[in-house]
Design an enzyme around this catalytic site. Structure first.
Site, PDB file in Angstrom:
ATOM      1  N   GLY A 172      86.387  24.054  24.280  1.00 42.56           N
ATOM      2  CA  GLY A 172      85.955  24.697  25.526  1.00 42.56           C
ATOM      3  C   GLY A 172      85.685  26.179  25.445  1.00 42.56           C
ATOM      4  O   GLY A 172      85.668  26.847  26.477  1.00 42.56           O
TER       5      GLY A 172
ATOM      6  N   ILE B 149      78.479  24.016  25.653  1.00 42.99           N
ATOM      7  CA  ILE B 149      78.651  22.982  26.671  1.00 42.99           C
ATOM      8  C   ILE B 149      80.089  22.926  27.165  1.00 42.99           C
ATOM      9  O   ILE B 149      80.342  22.780  28.361  1.00 42.99           O
ATOM     10  CB  ILE B 149      78.192  21.622  26.114  1.00 42.99           C
ATOM     11  CG1 ILE B 149      76.671  21.619  25.931  1.00 42.99           C
ATOM     12  CG2 ILE B 149      78.623  20.483  27.035  1.00 42.99           C
ATOM     13  CD1 ILE B 149      76.132  20.438  25.136  1.00 42.99           C
TER      14      ILE B 149
ATOM     15  N   TYR C 152      75.792  13.727  10.757  1.00 37.65           N
ATOM     16  CA  TYR C 152      76.082  14.067  12.150  1.00 37.65           C
ATOM     17  C   TYR C 152      75.599  12.956  13.079  1.00 37.65           C
ATOM     18  O   TYR C 152      76.327  12.514  13.978  1.00 37.65           O
ATOM     19  CB  TYR C 152      75.404  15.386  12.513  1.00 37.65           C
ATOM     20  CG  TYR C 152      75.558  15.778  13.967  1.00 37.65           C
ATOM     21  CD1 TYR C 152      76.664  16.503  14.392  1.00 37.65           C
ATOM     22  CD2 TYR C 152      74.592  15.437  14.908  1.00 37.65           C
ATOM     23  CE1 TYR C 152      76.811  16.864  15.725  1.00 37.65           C
ATOM     24  CE2 TYR C 152      74.733  15.788  16.231  1.00 37.65           C
ATOM     25  CZ  TYR C 152      75.835  16.504  16.641  1.00 37.65           C
ATOM     26  OH  TYR C 152      75.985  16.851  17.962  1.00 37.65           O
TER      27      TYR C 152
END
Length: 251
Positions: free
Chosen positions: A15, A19, A151
């Site tokens: 966080g 995003i 990924y």
């Protein structure tokens, strides 16, 4: 703001930027008590200050089980339950087939798959029945992308975790969904082009040209989708892949 998440407890992993940071801010603005994680203490402290509200930062690498335990210990010291979990921590870099290393694989799958699995599993005793779990996916899970196979494969795994866990958790009414961003202007994205600002802008311009609506997205646009999935507004959604991608993987 509506205060839609007043008296709710929300965990957002990863966080401190992009995003995750935008989503933590959105939850805090709606009244939630927010716990965020980050690997670097200085960035974590700065994020907590910028989010404000009832925000707590826990230094943690979510690929490490002991750090995950420390996160939930911190939550449990203050609250009896978690109402929403956004398993957002992760990332990866680019290597083409032929150059993939064991370190590259272990790093990406450690963060994006192992970390997500144990972030959710270790939250189960605290997750309220009827709560919402949102996993951070990607449009790359359903598309081929040069030099990005490891990924992309990790995000395809995340997609199935949501499907399978929806069945595992149906008796508790816990909904598990995936939010799959397309090209979003975040530090993680632009750094794929290296540290040269001109190359970073070139990457953004190229991605905008490949997006049907003609631009890259903003982290705040993903945050709105996550809050929707965390709220009762999406009460009939479970096991879904919620694309917020400007049409990249849709048309």
């Amino acid at each position: 703001m509506s205060g839609k998440f007043d008296n709710k407890v929300v965990v957002v992993t990863g966080g401190t930027s992009g995003i995750g940071l935008a989503t933590a801010r959105a939850f805090a603005a709606e009244g939630a008590s927010v716990f965020i994680t980050g690997r670097r203490q200085a960035e974590l402290d700065a994020a907590v200050k910028s989010i404000g509200g009832k925000t707590v930062g826990v230094q943690a690498d979510m690929s490490k089980l002991a750090d995950i335990d420390r996160l939930y210990d911190a939550v449990q010291q203050r609250h009896a339950q978690i109402d929403a979990l956004f398993a957002n921590a992760g990332g990866g870099d680019m290597l083409p087939l032929g150059a993939i290393t064991e370190e590259h694989y272990e790093d990406i799958f450690g963060r994006n798959v192992k970390g997500v699995i144990f972030t959710v599993q270790k939250a189960l005793p605290l997750l309220r029945d009827g709560s919402s779990v949102i996993l951070s996916g990607s449009t790359t899970a359903t598309m081929g992308t040069a030099a990005f196979s490891v990924y992309s494969a990790s995000k395809a795994a995340v997609r199935n975790l949501a499907r399978s866990w929806t069945l595992d958790l149906k008796d508790r009414g816990i909904r598990v969904n995936v939010v799959s961003p397309g090209p979003i202007k975040t530090p993680g994205l632009v750094e794929l082009a290296g540290s040269d600002p001109a190359k970073q802008q070139g990457l953004l311009d190229y991605m905008a040209s490949q997006t049907p609506i003609g631009r890259v997205g903003a982290p705040e646009e993903i945050a709105k989708a996550v809050l929707f999935l965390a709220s009762d507004d999406s009460a009939f959604m479970a096991g879904a892949d919620f694309a917020v991608d400007g049409g990249v993987a849709q048309v």
